[in-house]
Design a protein around this motif. Structure first.
Motif, PDB file in Angstrom:
ATOM      1  N   TYR A 360       0.782  -1.651  -0.246  1.00 21.17           N
ATOM      2  CA  TYR A 360      -0.021   0.097   0.420  1.00 21.17           C
ATOM      3  C   TYR A 360       1.363   1.275   0.074  1.00 21.17           C
ATOM      4  N   GLU A 361       0.569   2.449  -0.499  1.00 18.10           N
ATOM      5  CA  GLU A 361       1.320   2.910  -0.790  1.00 18.10           C
ATOM      6  C   GLU A 361       0.483   4.764  -0.357  1.00 18.10           C
ATOM      7  N   ASP A 362       0.671   5.410  -0.053  1.00 16.00           N
ATOM      8  CA  ASP A 362       0.635   7.050   0.310  1.00 16.00           C
ATOM      9  C   ASP A 362       1.164   8.193  -0.428  1.00 16.00           C
ATOM     10  N   ARG A 363       1.009   8.801  -1.650  1.00 19.11           N
ATOM     11  CA  ARG A 363       2.160   9.423  -2.430  1.00 19.11           C
ATOM     12  C   ARG A 363       1.285  10.828  -2.240  1.00 19.11           C
ATOM     13  N   GLN A 470       6.657  12.969  -1.268  1.00 19.91           N
ATOM     14  CA  GLN A 470       6.341  12.243  -0.348  1.00 19.91           C
ATOM     15  C   GLN A 470       6.239  10.507  -0.300  1.00 19.91           C
ATOM     16  N   ARG A 471       6.925   9.996   0.245  1.00 17.59           N
ATOM     17  CA  ARG A 471       6.152   8.200   0.043  1.00 17.59           C
ATOM     18  C   ARG A 471       5.581   7.775   1.127  1.00 17.59           C
ATOM     19  N   ALA A 472       4.919   7.013   1.637  1.00 20.63           N
ATOM     20  CA  ALA A 472       4.252   6.778   3.069  1.00 20.63           C
ATOM     21  C   ALA A 472       4.396   4.949   2.437  1.00 20.63           C
ATOM     22  N   LEU A 473       4.465   3.407   3.104  1.00 16.41           N
ATOM     23  CA  LEU A 473       4.577   2.575   2.306  1.00 16.41           C
ATOM     24  C   LEU A 473       4.438   1.473   3.058  1.00 16.41           C
ATOM     25  N   PHE A 474       3.767   0.799   2.684  1.00 16.09           N
ATOM     26  CA  PHE A 474       3.351  -0.463   4.367  1.00 16.09           C
ATOM     27  C   PHE A 474       2.669  -1.284   3.717  1.00 16.09           C
ATOM     28  N   ARG A 475       3.885  -2.754   3.747  1.00 18.92           N
ATOM     29  CA  ARG A 475       3.455  -3.969   3.329  1.00 18.92           C
ATOM     30  C   ARG A 475       2.695  -4.577   4.340  1.00 18.92           C
ATOM     31  N   PRO A 476       1.564  -5.743   4.130  1.00 21.83           N
ATOM     32  CA  PRO A 476       1.235  -5.649   5.280  1.00 21.83           C
ATOM     33  C   PRO A 476       1.336  -7.471   5.408  1.00 21.83           C
ATOM     34  N   HIS A 477       1.123  -7.776   7.094  1.00 26.92           N
ATOM     35  CA  HIS A 477       1.193  -9.302   7.379  1.00 26.92           C
ATOM     36  C   HIS A 477       0.086  -9.551   7.742  1.00 26.92           C
ATOM     37  N   GLY A 478      -0.666 -10.261   6.851  1.00 22.78           N
ATOM     38  CA  GLY A 478      -1.746 -11.595   6.760  1.00 22.78           C
ATOM     39  C   GLY A 478      -3.237  -9.978   7.183  1.00 22.78           C
ATOM     40  N   LEU A 479      -4.181 -10.838   7.506  1.00 22.28           N
ATOM     41  CA  LEU A 479      -4.796  -9.918   7.476  1.00 22.28           C
ATOM     42  C   LEU A 479      -5.438  -8.481   7.673  1.00 22.28           C
ATOM     43  N   ALA A 480      -4.343  -8.761   9.454  1.00 19.26           N
ATOM     44  CA  ALA A 480      -4.921  -7.992   9.693  1.00 19.26           C
ATOM     45  C   ALA A 480      -4.334  -7.311  10.004  1.00 19.26           C
ATOM     46  N   GLY A 481      -2.802  -7.736   8.634  1.00 23.34           N
ATOM     47  CA  GLY A 481      -2.153  -6.021   8.355  1.00 23.34           C
ATOM     48  C   GLY A 481      -3.172  -5.325   6.889  1.00 23.34           C
ATOM     49  N   HIS A 482      -3.433  -6.046   6.179  1.00 26.85           N
ATOM     50  CA  HIS A 482      -5.158  -5.498   5.525  1.00 26.85           C
ATOM     51  C   HIS A 482      -5.632  -4.552   6.133  1.00 26.85           C
ATOM     52  N   ALA A 483      -6.328  -4.859   7.281  1.00 25.40           N
ATOM     53  CA  ALA A 483      -7.473  -4.275   8.430  1.00 25.40           C
ATOM     54  C   ALA A 483      -6.613  -2.972   8.748  1.00 25.40           C
ATOM     55  N   TYR A 484      -5.476  -2.823   9.609  1.00 20.91           N
ATOM     56  CA  TYR A 484      -4.784  -1.727  10.301  1.00 20.91           C
ATOM     57  C   TYR A 484      -4.552  -0.927   8.475  1.00 20.91           C
ATOM     58  N   TRP A 485      -3.881  -0.537   7.183  1.00 18.14           N
ATOM     59  CA  TRP A 485      -4.358   0.098   6.824  1.00 18.14           C
ATOM     60  C   TRP A 485      -5.365   0.533   6.264  1.00 18.14           C
ATOM     61  N   TRP A 486      -6.477  -0.675   6.438  1.00 14.74           N
ATOM     62  CA  TRP A 486      -8.007   0.434   5.544  1.00 14.74           C
ATOM     63  C   TRP A 486      -8.086   1.230   7.005  1.00 14.74           C
ATOM     64  N   SER A 487      -7.779   1.089   7.808  1.00 15.83           N
ATOM     65  CA  SER A 487      -8.837   1.247   9.060  1.00 15.83           C
ATOM     66  C   SER A 487      -7.911   2.666   9.655  1.00 15.83           C
ATOM     67  N   VAL A 488      -6.130   2.810   9.109  1.00 16.08           N
ATOM     68  CA  VAL A 488      -5.530   4.590   9.525  1.00 16.08           C
ATOM     69  C   VAL A 488      -5.746   5.694   7.795  1.00 16.08           C
ATOM     70  N   ALA A 489      -6.261   4.637   6.978  1.00 17.56           N
ATOM     71  CA  ALA A 489      -6.517   5.662   5.537  1.00 17.56           C
ATOM     72  C   ALA A 489      -7.034   6.570   5.639  1.00 17.56           C
ATOM     73  N   PRO A 490      -8.156   6.793   6.314  1.00 19.47           N
ATOM     74  CA  PRO A 490      -9.212   7.823   6.604  1.00 19.47           C
ATOM     75  C   PRO A 490      -8.885   9.222   6.544  1.00 19.47           C
ATOM     76  N   PHE A 491      -7.116   9.105   7.977  1.00 20.77           N
ATOM     77  CA  PHE A 491      -6.661  10.132   7.977  1.00 20.77           C
ATOM     78  C   PHE A 491      -5.377  10.658   8.100  1.00 20.77           C
ATOM     79  N   HIS A 492      -5.359   9.942   6.856  1.00 23.79           N
ATOM     80  CA  HIS A 492      -3.815  10.173   5.844  1.00 23.79           C
ATOM     81  C   HIS A 492      -3.966  11.453   5.643  1.00 23.79           C
ATOM     82  N   ALA A 493      -5.023  12.072   4.897  1.00 20.10           N
ATOM     83  CA  ALA A 493      -5.421  12.812   4.044  1.00 20.10           C
ATOM     84  C   ALA A 493      -5.002  14.402   5.440  1.00 20.10           C
TER      85      ALA A 493
END
Length: 513
Positions: A360-363, A470-493
């Motif tokens: 996952y990437e926030d650019r 600026q690039r924030a990159l995240f490589r998830p580990h298992g389903l918990a990793g995917h859930a973590y990214w999408w839970s914090v994605a709304p705050f990235h802006a």
């Protein structure tokens, strides 16, 4: 830059000299997964390599591009082949039309016929083809379209009049292999899955390193050897067991697999398409092939390509090698061309975007009305007492949460308030790479269900202007990793967007200093 015309004339002229030139290998399919990894192996074995591609520009970024000759040709257009096949000793045919449409079998058939005729006319000494392992007890007409096409191509090449070695492999284990990527995504994204009965089908996977070793050796087979060889690793596993073993190597919890008899191959491929990014045109033929047991019936290739002293690479070790690059190397190695791969398990620029696991990437990108020196001064001064230029409460809360779960939080600060060096701790980050004036890459050391990087780049646009990236990159580990990214994605802006804007603003304030 490949071999020039003058170089080719010189090489051809050497044929009449006392010193015999190295044999020339033509790789058809050099832009593919196996072809891109075979080329450096052939170069290391002393071959002169020519790569055939419909669009040679796709090979420009390969780490070996400057060591090979490239020719523009299309295996489905016979008129383009004679020049490509001239003065070729061994042809590696690694082209498959899988994923190009419903008529891929016809495309494969036409291409194989054209290649066989062109190789015969050009006096090619040997063809080496990597096909698919299929059950011998099942008539070819009853095989899946994928395996049926692979078998037909092998039969056409064996009948071409050119000595041919067809290596038949099942699932190839290596990052970038479509079969491996499907296994990776299914296992990592689904801790509980309802699957069709094909998960109980027995399979004999093989590590990509062992495939490449056999392919290189096949070029040197005696001229009177023209046949198929089964190639596989030391383990025979069901697909369910492969998922279990993958989860163990990847340090994921044991997966719960429930099988049902009602999922047809079509429905199965739709299910795979929902869970994985593997294109449906590739996923469906692969899924359909999983209904067949694919186990080697012989190991005759060992007569010509002896097993290594340590033995063939087992499934668990092959998975470790496939995952190792992501774990141990910096983020630039996999997701940019900053570093060059050096092993078959390493990624290549030609690998498809969906290979290598999820990233996952926030650019963010901001033009700055300040010189690059001023902008870099802000970038290098980030963290510690200077803060992160964005929503301080969010950063403090993230640091507190990290400490509550046993992490380092924000308490470490930084070694020097102005300068950084590789290895420095920076709050809950670690400096992984720094190129003064241009790049700062940080690796997260907070407790996360995955791995994260923050990359800050300065690009000069003149003496008084620059671009901040600026690039924030995240490589998830298992389903918990995917859930973590999408839970914090709304705050990235707020967090990352504000960070980019405030760094640019701070740099402007340094213009007169």
């Amino acid at each position: 830059m490949g071999t020039t015309g003058n170089d080719q004339d010189r090489i051809r002229g050497d044929r009449g000299s006392a010193e015999k030139p190295s044999p020339r290998a033509l790789v058809a399919g050099a832009t593919g997964y196996i072809g891109g990894r075979l080329v450096p192996e052939l170069l290391d074995a002393g071959y002169r390599v020519r790569c055939l591609a419909r669009d040679p520009r796709r090979l420009r970024d390969q780490p070996w591009a400057g060591r090979v000759e490239t020719v523009k040709a299309d295996v489905t257009r016979p008129d383009t082949l004679p020049d490509a096949f001239a003065d070729v000793d061994v042809l590696y045919y690694l082209v498959h039309a899988l994923g190009t449409g419903a008529d891929f079998e016809e495309t494969d058939r036409r291409a194989a016929l054209a290649v066989g005729r062109a190789a015969k006319a050009a006096g090619v000494r040997r063809i080496v083809y990597l096909g698919g392992l299929s059950p011998r007890q099942v008539p070819e007409r009853l095989l899946s379209p994928h395996l049926r096409s692979r078998a037909e191509v092998g039969r056409i090449l064996l009948a071409s009049g050119v000595p041919t070695a067809q290596l038949r492999a099942a699932v190839i284990i290596g990052s970038g292999s479509a079969s491996f990527e499907m296994l990776r995504y299914l296992t990592e994204r689904l801790p509980v899955m309802v699957t069709p009965s094909w998960v109980n089908t027995r399979i004999q996977p093989i590590a990509v390193r062992d495939v490449l070793r056999c392919l290189v050796a096949a070029a040197g087979l005696p001229d009177d050897v023209s046949r198929s060889f089964d190639v596989g690793g030391p383990d025979v596993l069901t697909y369910r067991r492969m998922m279990d073993r993958y989860a163990s190597v990847a340090r994921l919890p044991r997966r719960i697999v429930l099988t049902v008899p009602v999922l047809t191959p079509g429905l199965s491929s739709l299910w795979v398409g929902l869970v994985t990014p593997v294109p449906s045109g590739i996923a469906r033929p692969l899924v359909e092939s999983l209904r067949h047991e694919v186990v080697c019936r012989e190991h005759d290739i060992a007569r010509y390509a002896p097993d290594p002293p340590q033995g063939l690479i087992g499934f668990d070790e092959a998975v470790r090698l496939a995952l190792k690059r992501v774990r141990d190397a910096d983020v630039a190695t996999r997701w940019s061309s900053a570093s060059l791969p050096g092993a078959p398990s390493d990624p290549l620029p030609s690998d498809p975007d969906w290979s290598g696991g999820s990233l996952y990437e926030d650019r963010r990108e901001v033009p700055v009305d300040a010189g690059p020196e001023a902008l870099w001064r802000v970038v290098e001064g980030i963290g510690g007492d200077n803060g992160w230029y964005s929503f301080p409460l969010a950063w403090s809360l993230r640091g507190l949460l990290d400490r509550l779960v046993g992490g380092v939080g924000l308490r470490r600060g930084r070694r020097d308030p102005h300068a950084l060096r590789v290895g420095d701790s920076l709050d809950f980050w670690r400096v992984e790479e720094i190129e003064p004036g241009r790049l700062l890459r940080l690796r997260a050391e907070m407790r996360l269900p995955g791995r994260a990087w923050l990359e800050l780049t300065v690009t000069p646009d003149g003496p008084s202007r620059a671009t901040y990236r600026q690039r924030a990159l995240f490589r998830p580990h298992g389903l918990a990793g995917h859930a973590y990214w999408w839970s914090v994605a709304p705050f990235h802006a707020i967090v990352f967007g504000g960070m980019a804007r405030n760094i640019a603003h701070r740099a402007r304030s340094y213009r007169g200093s």
